[in-house]
Design a protein around this motif. Structure first.
Motif, PDB file in Angstrom:
ATOM      1  N   ASN A  36       0.792  -1.307  -0.205  1.00 42.38           N
ATOM      2  CA  ASN A  36      -0.192   0.088   0.048  1.00 42.38           C
ATOM      3  C   ASN A  36       0.943   1.266   0.014  1.00 42.38           C
ATOM      4  OD1 ASN A  36      -2.175   1.576   0.279  1.00 42.38           O
ATOM      5  ND2 ASN A  36      -2.124   1.712   2.386  1.00 42.38           N
ATOM      6  N   ASP A  37       2.088   1.121   0.575  1.00 41.35           N
ATOM      7  CA  ASP A  37       2.999   2.313   0.749  1.00 41.35           C
ATOM      8  C   ASP A  37       3.815   2.162  -0.655  1.00 41.35           C
ATOM      9  OD1 ASP A  37       5.617   3.675   1.376  1.00 41.35           O
ATOM     10  OD2 ASP A  37       4.437   4.069   3.182  1.00 41.35           O
ATOM     11  N   LEU A  38       3.808   3.447  -1.414  1.00 40.68           N
ATOM     12  CA  LEU A  38       4.510   3.343  -2.661  1.00 40.68           C
ATOM     13  C   LEU A  38       6.121   3.328  -2.394  1.00 40.68           C
ATOM     14  CD1 LEU A  38       2.624   6.292  -4.630  1.00 40.68           C
ATOM     15  CD2 LEU A  38       2.212   3.802  -4.280  1.00 40.68           C
ATOM     16  N   ALA A  39       6.536   3.528  -1.409  1.00 46.97           N
ATOM     17  CA  ALA A  39       8.057   3.442  -1.206  1.00 46.97           C
ATOM     18  C   ALA A  39       8.283   1.868  -0.940  1.00 46.97           C
ATOM     19  CB  ALA A  39       8.501   4.077   0.341  1.00 46.97           C
ATOM     20  N   LEU A  40       7.314   1.048  -0.449  1.00 52.34           N
ATOM     21  CA  LEU A  40       7.401  -0.296  -0.295  1.00 52.34           C
ATOM     22  C   LEU A  40       7.561  -1.002  -1.652  1.00 52.34           C
ATOM     23  CD1 LEU A  40       5.801  -1.158   2.962  1.00 52.34           C
ATOM     24  CD2 LEU A  40       8.143  -1.039   2.646  1.00 52.34           C
ATOM     25  N   LEU A  41       6.562  -0.385  -2.526  1.00 54.00           N
ATOM     26  CA  LEU A  41       6.324  -0.790  -3.968  1.00 54.00           C
ATOM     27  C   LEU A  41       7.580  -0.979  -4.525  1.00 54.00           C
ATOM     28  CD1 LEU A  41       4.794  -1.951  -6.292  1.00 54.00           C
ATOM     29  CD2 LEU A  41       3.836   0.418  -6.644  1.00 54.00           C
TER      30      LEU A  41
ATOM     31  N   ILE B 161      10.630  -0.391  -3.384  1.00 54.02           N
ATOM     32  CA  ILE B 161      11.608  -1.460  -2.735  1.00 54.02           C
ATOM     33  C   ILE B 161      11.613  -2.817  -3.367  1.00 54.02           C
ATOM     34  CG2 ILE B 161      12.635  -2.556  -0.471  1.00 54.02           C
ATOM     35  CD1 ILE B 161      11.928   0.206   0.914  1.00 54.02           C
ATOM     36  N   PHE B 162      10.312  -3.502  -3.316  1.00 50.76           N
ATOM     37  CA  PHE B 162       9.897  -4.537  -3.675  1.00 50.76           C
ATOM     38  C   PHE B 162      10.314  -4.748  -4.990  1.00 50.76           C
ATOM     39  CE2 PHE B 162       7.168  -4.877   0.291  1.00 50.76           C
ATOM     40  CZ  PHE B 162       8.264  -5.154   1.033  1.00 50.76           C
ATOM     41  N   ALA B 163       9.773  -3.852  -5.925  1.00 52.58           N
ATOM     42  CA  ALA B 163      10.093  -3.743  -7.352  1.00 52.58           C
ATOM     43  C   ALA B 163      11.780  -3.819  -7.736  1.00 52.58           C
ATOM     44  CB  ALA B 163       9.502  -2.500  -8.131  1.00 52.58           C
ATOM     45  N   GLU B 164      12.392  -3.244  -7.095  1.00 55.05           N
ATOM     46  CA  GLU B 164      14.014  -3.407  -7.104  1.00 55.05           C
ATOM     47  C   GLU B 164      14.241  -4.796  -6.653  1.00 55.05           C
ATOM     48  OE1 GLU B 164      16.648  -0.281  -7.787  1.00 55.05           O
ATOM     49  OE2 GLU B 164      15.200  -1.275  -9.138  1.00 55.05           O
ATOM     50  N   LEU B 165      13.510  -5.230  -5.636  1.00 52.12           N
ATOM     51  CA  LEU B 165      14.285  -6.546  -5.196  1.00 52.12           C
ATOM     52  C   LEU B 165      13.790  -7.812  -6.192  1.00 52.12           C
ATOM     53  CD1 LEU B 165      15.242  -8.580  -2.951  1.00 52.12           C
ATOM     54  CD2 LEU B 165      12.816  -8.469  -2.034  1.00 52.12           C
ATOM     55  N   SER B 166      12.807  -7.563  -6.986  1.00 53.08           N
ATOM     56  CA  SER B 166      12.451  -8.326  -8.008  1.00 53.08           C
ATOM     57  C   SER B 166      13.572  -8.254  -9.184  1.00 53.08           C
ATOM     58  CB  SER B 166      11.116  -8.108  -8.480  1.00 53.08           C
ATOM     59  OG  SER B 166      10.869  -6.944  -9.378  1.00 53.08           O
ATOM     60  N   THR B 167      13.930  -7.010  -9.390  1.00 51.96           N
ATOM     61  CA  THR B 167      14.913  -6.987 -10.279  1.00 51.96           C
ATOM     62  C   THR B 167      16.237  -7.788 -10.080  1.00 51.96           C
ATOM     63  OG1 THR B 167      14.231  -4.608 -10.811  1.00 51.96           O
ATOM     64  CG2 THR B 167      16.617  -5.030 -11.387  1.00 51.96           C
ATOM     65  N   VAL B 168      16.507  -7.659  -8.636  1.00 44.45           N
ATOM     66  CA  VAL B 168      17.906  -8.500  -8.320  1.00 44.45           C
ATOM     67  C   VAL B 168      17.419  -9.916  -8.209  1.00 44.45           C
ATOM     68  CG1 VAL B 168      19.333  -8.990  -6.183  1.00 44.45           C
ATOM     69  CG2 VAL B 168      18.624  -6.751  -6.657  1.00 44.45           C
ATOM     70  N   MET B 169      16.446 -10.405  -8.079  1.00 42.64           N
ATOM     71  CA  MET B 169      16.171 -12.058  -7.991  1.00 42.64           C
ATOM     72  C   MET B 169      16.263 -12.354  -9.534  1.00 42.64           C
ATOM     73  SD  MET B 169      15.486 -13.558  -5.202  1.00 42.64           S
ATOM     74  CE  MET B 169      16.907 -12.195  -4.331  1.00 42.64           C
ATOM     75  N   SER B 170      15.571 -11.572 -10.475  1.00 43.65           N
ATOM     76  CA  SER B 170      15.473 -11.708 -11.916  1.00 43.65           C
ATOM     77  C   SER B 170      16.804 -11.769 -12.623  1.00 43.65           C
ATOM     78  CB  SER B 170      14.582 -10.699 -12.561  1.00 43.65           C
ATOM     79  OG  SER B 170      13.068 -10.757 -12.058  1.00 43.65           O
ATOM     80  N   ALA B 171      17.902 -10.984 -12.139  1.00 47.01           N
ATOM     81  CA  ALA B 171      19.040 -10.843 -12.740  1.00 47.01           C
ATOM     82  C   ALA B 171      19.745 -12.176 -12.134  1.00 47.01           C
ATOM     83  CB  ALA B 171      19.824  -9.732 -12.185  1.00 47.01           C
ATOM     84  N   LEU B 172      19.614 -12.481 -10.956  1.00 48.87           N
ATOM     85  CA  LEU B 172      20.248 -13.837 -10.523  1.00 48.87           C
ATOM     86  C   LEU B 172      19.817 -15.114 -11.458  1.00 48.87           C
ATOM     87  CD1 LEU B 172      19.912 -13.785  -6.553  1.00 48.87           C
ATOM     88  CD2 LEU B 172      22.282 -13.942  -8.196  1.00 48.87           C
ATOM     89  N   LEU B 173      18.659 -15.129 -11.771  1.00 47.52           N
ATOM     90  CA  LEU B 173      18.129 -16.082 -12.465  1.00 47.52           C
ATOM     91  C   LEU B 173      18.646 -16.161 -14.005  1.00 47.52           C
ATOM     92  CD1 LEU B 173      14.225 -16.253 -11.462  1.00 47.52           C
ATOM     93  CD2 LEU B 173      15.996 -17.995 -11.055  1.00 47.52           C
ATOM     94  N   ILE B 174      19.013 -14.798 -14.578  1.00 43.51           N
ATOM     95  CA  ILE B 174      19.577 -14.674 -15.908  1.00 43.51           C
ATOM     96  C   ILE B 174      20.899 -15.316 -15.976  1.00 43.51           C
ATOM     97  CG2 ILE B 174      20.118 -13.055 -17.645  1.00 43.51           C
ATOM     98  CD1 ILE B 174      17.614 -11.401 -16.551  1.00 43.51           C
TER      99      ILE B 174
END
Length: 481
Positions: free
Chosen positions: A121-126, A128-141
């Motif tokens: 609900n907090d856009l700052a958390l959105l 942060i978690f969007a950036e975390l998904s970038t890191v996880m995606s990069a690991l898989l690549i």
């Protein structure tokens, strides 16, 4: 209810990290995704939404639950596909067996980060978690044994993270704007929806522009899209499927949330609408012109994802009830079709040891199932009637016609070019040759997702389930459109 999503994610990552058997890791990963699907389906069936957690920093409304449901389905199919696909990568020397545990840990971590992003609900958390998904995606690549994958992952991280810095500045400005009234600042989306109409238009426009840059890059909108074709084409095909079907949806999800705020402000709405429409048209044009010269199957599919994001940006920018309804529908069917395409491409790549058109031939003879998946998926992506992307494209373009005939003409020309690219590519790879390579035996775990998606895509192309229609209308209502 949100606690159940979090518990499932944490446990899945921890358990997978401790296991040694790849089959057990895969089983836990599938179970994690199935639990997410079940929980999201249950939430959508409840009348009492939204629900909040952690001082209203996390919440579940119909939109977030819908996105989580789609992500869970895509991750389950990708995990099922990975059971046989990862084994074939190991046998081919493309995946180190020592990295299998890291693969499943990052895979579950990516699903977990996306669930958190969609429930923020907090856009700052959105952010942060969007950036975390970038890191996880990069690991898989980067897990494949190829230097090109490292380059692709670094390009992905570098471009999206730099762009997300602008979004961070936009959030700071937005927080400051909310303090101008009573001195109490907030980035909680539900509270912002109540007060967005009172924010100073000029500064709100600056904040929206900064937010747009970061989330547009995450969604793969031009000119921030240059990371997407490389990342999606170099990643393992099951990872490409979730990147194209789910991960870029985080960017579109954030744009819908932020644009819903701008829509409440009469001074900002025309600017925000025009910005999304123009970038949507530019994105469609660049994607279509790039597709016509593609000779790599996975890059062709990746550029079609860019085109799809452009259509969604158009639909959002139109700002209408009808436009948003079909954007939400398009988010779902785009995910299904893209997963179908990349799963089919993964089988084809294993058959020919290449994704280039020059190496692929006699496709219906050697691999009829992925050939059918590729043909049906391509027809769906170009908007063929009786397939699920026809209606959303038709209604979004009809809405665009009421805004600008010139822009409509440009988009139609670009869509014809994109359709031509698919037809030309398919004609090249289905031509039979006399000498055929040995047929690659496709494990059931790789065939099953293709069959499941083919059935779903064909059914949704013919009829929109009443339950889906009610969910989409509910989301549009909750977003205030």
């Amino acid at each position: 209810m949100i606690e159940a999503f979090i518990t499932a994610g944490v446990l899945a990552v921890l358990v997978v990290s401790m296991l040694r058997s790849s089959k057990k890791m895969n089983l836990i990963t599938q179970l994690h995704a199935i639990i997410i699907v079940a929980l999201a389906g249950y939430v959508l069936s409840r009348p009492g939404l939204p629900v909040y957690l952690w001082s209203r920093n996390l919440f579940l409304d119909a939109f977030s639950a819908y996105e989580i449901l789609l992500a869970g389905i895509m991750f389950w199919l990708a995990a099922l596909y990975a059971r046989g696909y990862n084994e074939s990568l190991i046998n081919a020397g493309e995946l180190d067996p020592k990295n299998v545990r890291l693969f499943y840990a990052a895979f579950n971590g990516l699903l977990f980060s996306m669930v958190l992003a969609f429930s923020a609900n907090d856009l700052a958390l959105l952010w942060i978690f969007a950036e975390l998904s970038t890191v996880m995606s990069a690991l898989l690549i980067i897990l494949l044994n190829a230097k090109e994958n490292i380059v692709a992952a670094m390009k992905y991280v570098f471009i999206t993270s730099i762009a997300m810095v602008f979004s961070f500045l936009g959030l700071i400005l937005l927080f400051a704007l909310t303090r101008l009234g009573d001195g109490y600042g907030t980035l909680k989306w539900d509270l912002l929806m109540q007060n967005a109409g009172n924010l100073p238009p000029q500064l709100f426009m600056v904040s929206f522009s900064l937010l747009f840059i970061g989330f547009a890059a995450k969604a793969g909108l031009a000119p921030f899209h240059i990371w997407l074709p490389a990342a999606h084409s170099k990643a393992p095909s099951n990872v490409s499927a979730i990147l194209s079907s789910s991960v870029i949806s985080v960017g579109i999800y954030a744009l819908v949330r932020v644009f819903s705020l701008a829509r409440q402000n009469d001074g900002v709405y025309p600017f925000a609408s025009g910005l999304l429409i123009i970038f949507g048209v530019i994105t469609v044009a660049i994607a279509a012109l790039s597709m016509i010269v593609r000779t790599n199957l996975k890059k062709l599919i990746a550029f079609s994802s860019v085109e799809g994001m452009g259509i969604m940006a158009l639909g959002i920018g139109l700002g209408s009830h009808v436009g948003l309804y079909w954007v939400l529908f398009l988010i779902g069917v785009h995910s299904l079709v893209k997963a179908l395409m990349f799963f089919s491409a993964g089988i084809i790549q294993r058959q020919y040891h290449s994704a280039k058109a020059d190496s692929i031939h006699s496709l219906f003879i050697l691999q009829p199932l992925p050939a059918m998946g590729l043909v049906i998926g391509s027809l769906a992506l170009i908007g063929a009637p009786l397939l699920p992307l026809f209606l959303p494209k038709l209604f979004i373009l009809s809405q665009l016609a009421s805004r600008s005939i010139v822009l409509l003409f440009i988009v139609l020309v670009m869509l014809v070019i994109a359709a031509t690219a698919f037809v030309m590519f398919l004609l090249r790879i289905i031509v039979p040759r006399e000498k055929l390579p040995a047929r690659y035996f496709v494990p059931l775990s790789m065939r099953s997702p293709v069959i499941i998606l083919l059935v779903i895509v064909l059914i949704i192309g013919l009829i929109i389930p009443d339950s889906l229609d009610k969910v989409l209308e509910r989301i549009v209502g909750q977003l205030g459109w």
